[in-house]
Design a protein around this motif. Structure first.
Motif, short mmCIF file in Angstrom:
data_model
loop_
_atom_site.label_atom_id
_atom_site.label_comp_id
_atom_site.label_asym_id
_atom_site.label_seq_id
_atom_site.Cartn_x
_atom_site.Cartn_y
_atom_site.Cartn_z
N ALA A 253 39.94 4.79 28.91
CA ALA A 253 38.55 5.01 28.09
C ALA A 253 39.17 5.41 26.76
CB ALA A 253 37.82 5.76 29.01
N ARG A 254 39.94 6.42 26.47
CA ARG A 254 40.41 6.87 25.17
C ARG A 254 40.62 5.93 24.36
NH1 ARG A 254 42.59 11.13 28.49
NH2 ARG A 254 40.96 13.05 28.56
N THR A 255 41.70 5.09 24.86
CA THR A 255 42.13 4.08 23.82
C THR A 255 41.13 3.02 23.49
OG1 THR A 255 42.94 2.41 25.81
CG2 THR A 255 44.65 4.17 25.19
N ARG A 256 39.85 2.85 24.07
CA ARG A 256 38.94 1.90 23.58
C ARG A 256 38.19 2.55 22.52
NH1 ARG A 256 35.64 -0.63 28.22
NH2 ARG A 256 34.96 -1.75 26.54
N GLN A 257 38.35 3.71 22.33
CA GLN A 257 37.37 4.32 21.15
C GLN A 257 37.94 4.06 19.87
OE1 GLN A 257 35.93 8.81 22.62
NE2 GLN A 257 38.12 8.37 22.93
N GLN A 258 36.61 3.83 19.12
CA GLN A 258 37.08 3.40 17.58
C GLN A 258 36.74 4.45 16.56
OE1 GLN A 258 37.87 0.02 16.94
NE2 GLN A 258 38.04 0.07 19.22
N PRO A 259 37.41 4.34 15.53
CA PRO A 259 37.28 5.47 14.62
C PRO A 259 35.91 5.55 13.79
CG PRO A 259 38.46 3.64 13.48
CD PRO A 259 38.40 3.28 15.02
N ALA A 260 35.41 6.51 13.26
CA ALA A 260 34.24 6.67 12.75
C ALA A 260 33.91 5.50 11.63
CB ALA A 260 33.83 8.08 12.35
N GLN A 261 34.85 5.05 10.97
CA GLN A 261 34.86 4.21 9.96
C GLN A 261 34.55 2.83 10.30
OE1 GLN A 261 37.18 6.20 10.77
NE2 GLN A 261 38.42 7.20 8.78
N ALA A 262 34.67 2.44 11.65
CA ALA A 262 34.26 1.26 12.23
C ALA A 262 32.67 1.30 12.29
CB ALA A 262 34.92 0.93 13.38
N ALA A 263 32.07 2.31 12.21
CA ALA A 263 30.50 2.24 12.47
C ALA A 263 29.78 1.65 11.25
CB ALA A 263 30.00 3.53 12.93
N PRO A 264 28.73 0.89 11.53
CA PRO A 264 27.82 0.59 10.42
C PRO A 264 27.05 1.69 10.09
CG PRO A 264 26.62 -0.33 12.60
CD PRO A 264 28.10 0.53 12.75
N GLN A 265 26.09 1.35 9.03
CA GLN A 265 25.12 2.63 8.92
C GLN A 265 24.06 2.81 9.70
OE1 GLN A 265 21.86 1.90 5.56
NE2 GLN A 265 23.14 3.43 4.32
N ILE A 266 24.04 4.11 10.38
CA ILE A 266 23.10 4.51 11.24
C ILE A 266 22.33 5.55 10.67
CG2 ILE A 266 22.75 5.19 13.45
CD1 ILE A 266 25.23 3.92 14.39
N ILE A 267 21.08 5.41 10.50
CA ILE A 267 20.35 6.46 9.84
C ILE A 267 19.09 6.89 10.49
CG2 ILE A 267 21.29 6.30 7.69
CD1 ILE A 267 18.76 4.93 6.70
N GLY A 268 18.46 7.86 10.38
CA GLY A 268 17.21 8.48 10.95
C GLY A 268 16.52 9.26 10.26
N TYR A 269 15.10 9.17 10.37
CA TYR A 269 14.12 9.76 9.57
C TYR A 269 13.05 10.68 10.55
CZ TYR A 269 15.13 6.79 5.85
OH TYR A 269 16.02 5.78 4.86
#
Length: 397
Positions: A253-269
């Motif tokens: 499971a750990r080896t499947r984790q992706q770095p934060a840089q791989a995420a798209p823009q995720i925002i909330g208001y």
């Protein structure tokens, strides 16, 4: 005492307890994680697999409330057969020593066993009677933090005895010490995100993010951050626990984790200061502060997004627990206007528990998926927002 039905290391049978309306995608998740013979049930799914699969489901699955491992089936047409069946179901000398505490959960009924609390008491008495005969002493009952959690389902003259591998509901991820006034359960949020078909490559926005649960579950899904990696499980103290196999599945499971840089823009208001801070605290506790941005303010004042495609997810108040009718009608009407004007080309998914309020959006839903949120009959609504021209965000009225 009769022949014990010992669990086999292969061919484990189990049940995943799921939120209502999420049975189909729950089955898809189980299959993706290696489960076989997956069958949808009411608010659940049955499956088969080996021990590695069972461990993997506990570590990586996002949708179940509980994962139950079937240990024995026996005839149950009343108190006497239940008492005998429980005592013969397992080698209790191996599985439940008096030094261990336990809890019994019951569903279903049989003649003379019409109340779950009474049936659970009969199961408890059967085990205590056996322990006293074997050791002269008994286990204690611990409803909150037991060493072994038993689940018994009684139906049509048969009882199924299972072990609960977690002991507590799997929807509790551990990151949400702070919640809003009407929190959305984490596994329900994960299921809603899964239903959108969002693949984690386009931006995602929540204009009424509350305590941030939809954002957190979306980010965790996009980066393959699995909910079971940071919790303790009762299965780790089972008599047939395989430590090396468990370690192997954790590493997998750990080896499947992706770095934060791989995420798209995720925002909330979130315009409420205290709730916005709760959302930030939850995001931080989930380890996603580099992935999710929570803006304190009204989404109606936010600038249009630069991207021309993405997903908006939203769980606005329904008027059942929060808000009053006039204010909510205005909120929905203005939400619809902002989305039509600024988010053309995006997809909107909105959780609705009030058809009249949803009508104030002035949008036509393409898809309506029935779901239950905290016992409320809701719809997960999909809208395709009209595509805006590339320079529309630069225009002034």
């Amino acid at each position: 005492m009769g022949k014990k039905q010992r669990p086999s290391p292969q061919g484990i049978r189990g049940v995943a307890v799921l939120p209502q309306g999420f049975e189909e995608i729950g089955c898809q998740e189980l299959q993706a994680l290696g489960a076989k013979q997956v069958t949808p049930l009411r608010r659940a799914a049955s499956f088969e697999g080996d021990m590695a699969c069972l461990y993997r489901l506990h570590l990586q699955s996002r949708l179940p409330f509980r994962l139950l491992r079937e240990m024995a089936r026996f005839r149950c047409d009343g108190r006497d057969s239940l008492h005998k069946g429980v005592q013969q179901a397992l080698d209790w000398e191996r599985w439940l020593h008096p030094s261990m505490s336990f809890r019994v959960d019951v569903t279903g009924n049989a003649p003379g066993l019409n109340h779950s609390h009474f049936t659970a008491l009969q199961v408890k008495n059967a085990l205590i009677d056996l322990q006293r005969a074997l050791w002269g002493r008994r286990s204690s009952i611990d409803l909150d933090d037991p060493d072994l959690c038993l689940h018994v389902h009684v139906h049509r003259g048969e009882a199924v005895l299972s072990l609960d591998g977690s002991g507590g509901s799997l929807h509790r991820r551990g990151y949400r010490a702070a919640v809003g006034a009407a929190p959305l359960k984490e596994n329900l949020a994960a299921g809603l995100i899964r239903l959108t078909g969002w693949d984690g490559t386009s931006p995602l926005t929540d204009p009424c993010c509350g305590s941030g649960t939809l954002l957190i579950e979306a980010a965790a899904m996009a980066l393959q951050r699995f909910p079971g990696l940071h919790r303790n499980f009762l299965l780790e103290s089972w008599a047939d626990f395989e430590g090396k196999l468990w370690d192997s599945e954790q590493q997998r499971a750990r080896t499947r984790q992706q770095p934060a840089q791989a995420a798209p823009q995720i925002i909330g208001y979130e315009q409420d200061h205290n709730i916005a801070q709760q959302a930030r605290d939850n995001v931080s506790a989930a380890g996603l502060e580099d992935v999710i941005t929570v803006f304190e303010g009204d989404f109606r004042d936010a600038p249009p997004p630069e991207q021309h495609r993405g997903v908006v997810v939203c769980n606005p108040p329904y008027g059942v627990r929060l808000g009053n009718s006039a204010e909510l009608e205005k909120l929905y009407r203005e939400l619809g206007e902002v989305l039509k004007n600024n988010y053309g080309g995006w997809d909107l998914w909105l959780l609705s528990g009030n058809r009249e309020l949803t009508g104030s959006l002035r949008l036509k839903a393409k898809r309506r998926i029935p779901v239950s949120n905290g016992g409320l009959d809701c719809r997960w609504l999909h809208y395709e927002l009209n595509r805006r021209s590339p320079d529309s965000s630069l225009r002034k009225d």
